[in-house]
Design an enzyme around this catalytic site. Structure first.
Site, short mmCIF file in Angstrom:
data_model
loop_
_atom_site.label_atom_id
_atom_site.label_comp_id
_atom_site.label_asym_id
_atom_site.label_seq_id
_atom_site.Cartn_x
_atom_site.Cartn_y
_atom_site.Cartn_z
N LYS A 45 0.85 -1.21 0.00
CA LYS A 45 0.00 0.00 0.00
C LYS A 45 0.88 1.26 0.00
O LYS A 45 2.09 1.17 0.25
CB LYS A 45 -0.94 -0.02 1.21
CG LYS A 45 -0.23 0.05 2.55
CD LYS A 45 -1.20 -0.27 3.69
CE LYS A 45 -0.48 -0.16 5.03
NZ LYS A 45 -1.26 -0.77 6.13
N ARG A 147 -10.50 0.44 14.59
CA ARG A 147 -10.57 1.27 13.39
C ARG A 147 -11.80 0.84 12.61
O ARG A 147 -12.91 1.09 13.07
CB ARG A 147 -9.25 1.13 12.61
CG ARG A 147 -9.02 2.17 11.56
CD ARG A 147 -7.59 2.20 11.04
NE ARG A 147 -7.12 0.88 10.60
CZ ARG A 147 -5.91 0.66 10.10
NH1 ARG A 147 -5.06 1.64 9.96
NH2 ARG A 147 -5.55 -0.55 9.73
N TYR A 272 15.39 30.82 4.49
CA TYR A 272 14.25 31.53 5.08
C TYR A 272 14.36 31.67 6.60
O TYR A 272 14.79 30.73 7.28
CB TYR A 272 12.94 30.77 4.80
CG TYR A 272 12.45 30.84 3.38
CD1 TYR A 272 12.09 32.05 2.80
CD2 TYR A 272 12.33 29.67 2.63
CE1 TYR A 272 11.63 32.08 1.49
CE2 TYR A 272 11.86 29.70 1.32
CZ TYR A 272 11.51 30.92 0.76
OH TYR A 272 11.05 30.96 -0.53
N MET A 320 10.90 24.56 -0.16
CA MET A 320 9.95 23.71 -0.86
C MET A 320 10.64 22.69 -1.75
O MET A 320 10.29 21.52 -1.76
CB MET A 320 9.00 24.58 -1.70
CG MET A 320 7.85 23.80 -2.29
SD MET A 320 6.78 24.85 -3.27
CE MET A 320 5.93 25.78 -2.01
C1 LIG Z 1 -0.39 -1.72 6.85
C2 LIG Z 1 -0.96 -2.99 7.32
C3 LIG Z 1 -0.14 -4.10 7.55
C4 LIG Z 1 1.37 -4.05 7.47
O1 LIG Z 1 1.87 -3.43 8.64
P1 LIG Z 1 3.44 -3.35 8.92
O2 LIG Z 1 3.54 -2.85 10.31
O3 LIG Z 1 4.01 -2.37 7.94
O4 LIG Z 1 3.98 -4.71 8.72
C5 LIG Z 1 -0.75 -5.31 7.87
N1 LIG Z 1 -2.09 -5.39 7.98
C6 LIG Z 1 -2.92 -4.33 7.80
C7 LIG Z 1 -4.37 -4.50 7.95
C8 LIG Z 1 -2.37 -3.10 7.47
O5 LIG Z 1 -3.19 -2.04 7.30
#
Ligand SMILES: *Cc1c(COP(=O)(O)O)cnc(C)c1O
Length: 393
Positions: A45, A147, A272, A320
């Protein structure tokens, strides 16, 4: 060179080096902690934690990976053409506002979708029934993460509904740990307890048509009892997780070019806000990389970059798209040389971990902040020359 009609800007002068050997080594290390038949889900992801999803997936399909996991449907589509037969699990829960087109596309592509609500399941079933398509679902059970998952009390009813519905396939049941990266594992074990009770109550443990999974990187490394049928690893696969018992190798290095070098007197203000004044005659270099590229502004006057194997402190505020560094003590730096912004060495001052510490954040945020504009390059071995071939036209 990019075509001017492309949707996104692509910077050829900025390089994200990805090390397939490191990814392979980390996967083997993590798999080595699991039973032989435990599946490995590679979490890609957020553009593969900033590394570059398509580049990382193109490496991982050659490794022992059983699943890919992404956050959203859109991320699944983004890697779809590269995954071959390896299924994709989408973490975002399907809901009553998910479009029919998306649901049917998930079914057509064989994606595994997350579900955590009975109304959503009924809504999806109706859409699938009309089109006579079947969808793989994983029920996300809340055991303490708090969550988007369904409570363990209500999840049984959802499991029953899915099982009773010909267009829905119960492909998996999972939970997610909130604290498995912390030293105190007591809360994680209490989550595991709740999950185990849920599995037993709903006769899920011995069903070999359902993949049971719970472990993120932390639990994969520290809680063998939580491995079940599959582990889902993100951060550790990319090389980051502090644990004395295993060695993980960083899989990314980010480099940006030096575009100007000047020598200035003592007493000159830098950048800056005049937050830095030279305390000696100073040779300074400007690197074309800034907070818009993911180099957080809180690196100002704290962090360092690596140039020719030496560390150059950031002086003055991060801008930036530029930073100023002090190269007075580094020999033979020239315009066109590449500076290492993020180093693939845990002991470096520019490591992901030191950047996270300097910015009061976590390694994940440093990685996912890496510029999307940067050119991605796979490096078979770590023999990169600091001066790039086209630096001196
Ligand atoms: C992001 C995520 C993981 C991976 O987590 P890590 O700590 O990066 O290994 C696993 N399961 C779910 C549901 C996640 O959202």
């Amino acid at each position: 060179m990019q075509d001017s009609s492309e949707k996104h800007i692509h910077r050829d002068d900025l390089t994200v080096h990805i090390f397939p050997d490191a990814l392979r080594s980390n996967i083997e290390t993590l798999r080595g902690l699991c039973a032989d038949n435990t599946k490995f889900c590679a979490v890609v992801k957020a553009n593969a934690y900033g590394h570059g999803a398509r580049e990382v997936v193109s490496c991982l399909v050659k490794e022992r990976v059983d699943f890919f996991a992404v956050a959203s449907f859109y991320q699944a589509i983004h890697i779809d053409s590269l995954v071959g037969d390896i299924p994709i699990l989408i973490f975002a829960p399907l809901n009553t506002h998910t479009g029919a087109e998306e649901i049917l596309c998930c079914a057509d592509k064989g994606y595994h979708s997350t579900i955590s609500n009975l109304d959503a399941a009924k809504y999806i079933a109706q859409i699938l029934a009309q089109a006579n398509k079947k969808l793989n679902l994983h029920v996300n059970v809340n055991t303490g993460m708090g969550r988007a998952a369904i409570s363990a009390d209500q999840a049984g009813e959802l499991v029953e509904f899915i099982d009773s519905c010909p267009v829905l396939n119960l492909a998996g049941v999972f939970t997610h740990f909130a604290t498995s990266d912390e030293e105190d594992m007591s809360f994680a074990y209490s989550q595991l307890d709740i999950f185990n009770k849920f599995l037993a109550q709903n006769n899920l443990i011995n069903r070999n048509d359902v993949i049971i999974h719970a472990a993120n990187s932390g639990a994969t490394i520290k809680m063998p009892e939580a491995h079940f049928d599959m582990v889902r690893c993100g951060i550790a696969m990319y090389g980051y997780f502090d644990d004395a018992n295993i060695e993980l190798i960083p899989a990314v290095r980010v480099e940006a070019p030096i575009v100007s070098i000047h020598s200035v007197d003592k007493g000159q203000n830098i950048s800056y806000g005049k937050t830095f004044t030279t305390q000696r005659p100073t040779k300074k270099a400007v690197i074309f990389y800034g907070y818009a590229d993911g180099y957080l502004r809180s690196n100002s006057n704290i962090s360092s970059v690596k140039i020719n194997g030496e560390f150059a402190p950031v002086i003055g505020r991060v801008c930036m798209d530029q930073i100023v560094v002090d190269i007075t003590d580094i020999a033979q730096v020239e315009v066109g040389d590449m500076a290492t912004i993020i180093d693939n060495d845990h002991n470096s001052l520019a490591s992901v971990k030191s950047l996270a510490k300097n910015n009061n954040t976590i390694t994940y945020e440093i990685l996912t902040s890496i510029s999307q504009q940067a050119h991605r390059e796979l490096k078979v071995s770590d023999t990169f020359k600091y001066r790039s071939a086209n630096a001196h036209p």
